[in-house]
Design an enzyme around this catalytic site. Structure first.
Site, PDB file in Angstrom:
ATOM      1  N   GLY A   1       8.676   3.485   0.418  1.00 27.38           N
ATOM      2  CA  GLY A   1       9.559   4.540   0.885  1.00 27.38           C
ATOM      3  C   GLY A   1      10.975   4.343   0.391  1.00 27.38           C
ATOM      4  O   GLY A   1      11.239   3.514  -0.483  1.00 27.38           O
TER       5      GLY A   1
ATOM      6  N   ILE B   1       0.815  -1.217   0.000  1.00 29.90           N
ATOM      7  CA  ILE B   1       0.000   0.000   0.000  1.00 29.90           C
ATOM      8  C   ILE B   1       0.851   1.271   0.000  1.00 29.90           C
ATOM      9  O   ILE B   1       0.322   2.382  -0.037  1.00 29.90           O
ATOM     10  CB  ILE B   1      -0.964   0.032   1.205  1.00 29.90           C
ATOM     11  CG1 ILE B   1      -0.209  -0.116   2.530  1.00 29.90           C
ATOM     12  CG2 ILE B   1      -2.031  -1.049   1.072  1.00 29.90           C
ATOM     13  CD1 ILE B   1      -1.099   0.001   3.765  1.00 29.90           C
ATOM     14  N   GLY B   2       2.171   1.112   0.056  1.00 27.58           N
ATOM     15  CA  GLY B   2       3.043   2.289   0.055  1.00 27.58           C
ATOM     16  C   GLY B   2       4.488   1.878  -0.122  1.00 27.58           C
ATOM     17  O   GLY B   2       4.861   0.722   0.052  1.00 27.58           O
TER      18      GLY B   2
ATOM     19  N   ASP C   1      10.644  16.205  11.302  1.00 34.29           N
ATOM     20  CA  ASP C   1      10.310  16.128   9.867  1.00 34.29           C
ATOM     21  C   ASP C   1       8.794  16.224   9.674  1.00 34.29           C
ATOM     22  O   ASP C   1       8.197  15.427   8.952  1.00 34.29           O
ATOM     23  CB  ASP C   1      10.844  14.840   9.245  1.00 34.29           C
ATOM     24  CG  ASP C   1      10.801  14.862   7.713  1.00 34.29           C
ATOM     25  OD1 ASP C   1      10.749  15.978   7.138  1.00 34.29           O
ATOM     26  OD2 ASP C   1      10.815  13.784   7.099  1.00 34.29           O
TER      27      ASP C   1
ATOM     28  N   LYS D   1       5.484  -2.277   7.902  1.00 31.86           N
ATOM     29  CA  LYS D   1       6.542  -1.498   7.257  1.00 31.86           C
ATOM     30  C   LYS D   1       7.794  -2.364   7.224  1.00 31.86           C
ATOM     31  O   LYS D   1       8.362  -2.696   8.263  1.00 31.86           O
ATOM     32  CB  LYS D   1       6.795  -0.203   8.039  1.00 31.86           C
ATOM     33  CG  LYS D   1       7.839   0.729   7.428  1.00 31.86           C
ATOM     34  CD  LYS D   1       7.943   2.010   8.250  1.00 31.86           C
ATOM     35  CE  LYS D   1       8.970   2.975   7.682  1.00 31.86           C
ATOM     36  NZ  LYS D   1       9.062   4.229   8.490  1.00 31.86           N
TER      37      LYS D   1
END
Length: 279
Positions: free
Chosen positions: A18, A15-16, A134, A38
């Site tokens: 990085g 779904i993502g 961040d 993750k």
């Protein structure tokens, strides 16, 4: 993949993605509850600093766990090549996506509802001795009930009393001037970044702009904060007052997270209306 992870969780579709890994949907084989996994490829970490940041990220997330507007770290697994973090499952749409999608600025009440949750999460981190470092719309997620969830603590660091932090981290539009200048700094860098986010939600544009990171940094350092009348004609003077006090180059005069929560605009829910201020 870690045998313990395979035993406890069923990892599903991606779904993502990085810099060092991917995020996939997963569910607990015991309860059936859904989470995000993750997966970080340790072989892609460039140096010892990256490895230290990864180790620090899990420790910091465990330290700030339990606050309603912060993504919870549920479980951690590791094998020779990867680290797997089991996290709260959030919507794929970030605050950045929402800003792009509406193609306009948020109303003050809409912005305040989101921003109050964000500054609450920041205040919790600061009370726990953590600076995020961040903050940006890309790192602001929402759960299935539309509650804000602050995510991605990969750049976070400990704040120890009067001891300052150092190192240039963050994202050009949102980074505080003292970071760019290479000075030591404290947790108020998060307040600056949050102020930029609030400005963008109310204006649809960033307060400091450039065609390249270098130009953006120069604009941030100059700190020439403007509220163009064409864009801000319907924004209350109270909202602009809060932004000024968050985007203050003098760190000693910049509001803390707790002070932001006590500002009249926050207390009013963004419904404060005053005479239009054309400054």
């Amino acid at each position: 993949m870690s045998l313990s992870l395979k035993k406890d969780y069923q990892v599903c579709e991606e779904i993502g993605r990085g810099r060092f890994g991917v995020v996939s949907r997963c569910f607990s084989t015991l309860t059936g509850n859904s989470f995000a996994c993750k997966s970080i490829d340790k072989t892609q970490l460039l140096d010892e600093i990256d490895r230290e940041c990864l180790d620090k990220e899990t420790k910091i997330m465990n330290h700030v766990v339990g606050y309603e507007n912060i993504v919870n770290l549920v479980d951690v697994f590791e094998d020779e090549t990867h680290l797997y973090m089991i996290l709260d499952l959030c919507q794929e749409q970030t605050l950045y996506d929402r800003i792009l999608q509406i193609n306009r600025s948020f109303s003050e009440t809409e912005a305040c509802a989101i921003f109050t949750q964000l500054i609450g999460a920041i205040g919790h981190c600061h009370r726990r001795g953590v600076a995020h470092r961040d903050l940006k719309p890309d790192n602001i997620l929402f759960d299935q009930w539309n509650n804000l969830k602050l995510a991605d603590f990969g750049s976070a660091d400990w704040v120890n009393g009067d001891e300052k932090m150092e190192g240039i981290v963050g994202t050009p539009y949102y980074v505080a001037p003292e970071v760019i200048l290479g000075r030591e700094y404290n947790e108020k860098v998060d307040v600056w970044s949050a102020g930029v986010i609030l400005y963008i939600m109310l204006a649809g544009i960033p307060p400091f702009y450039g065609e390249s990171p270098e130009e953006i940094f120069e604009a941030v350092i100059r700190g020439n904060l403007r509220f163009p009348p064409r864009i801000f004609r319907s924004v209350s003077s109270s909202a602009k007052d809060l932004i000024r006090k968050m985007l203050c180059r003098d760190v000693s005069r910049r509001l803390s997270g707790e002070q932001v929560l006590r500002h009249p605009w926050i207390i009013s829910g963004g419904e404060t209306r005053a005479m239009v201020d054309l400054t």
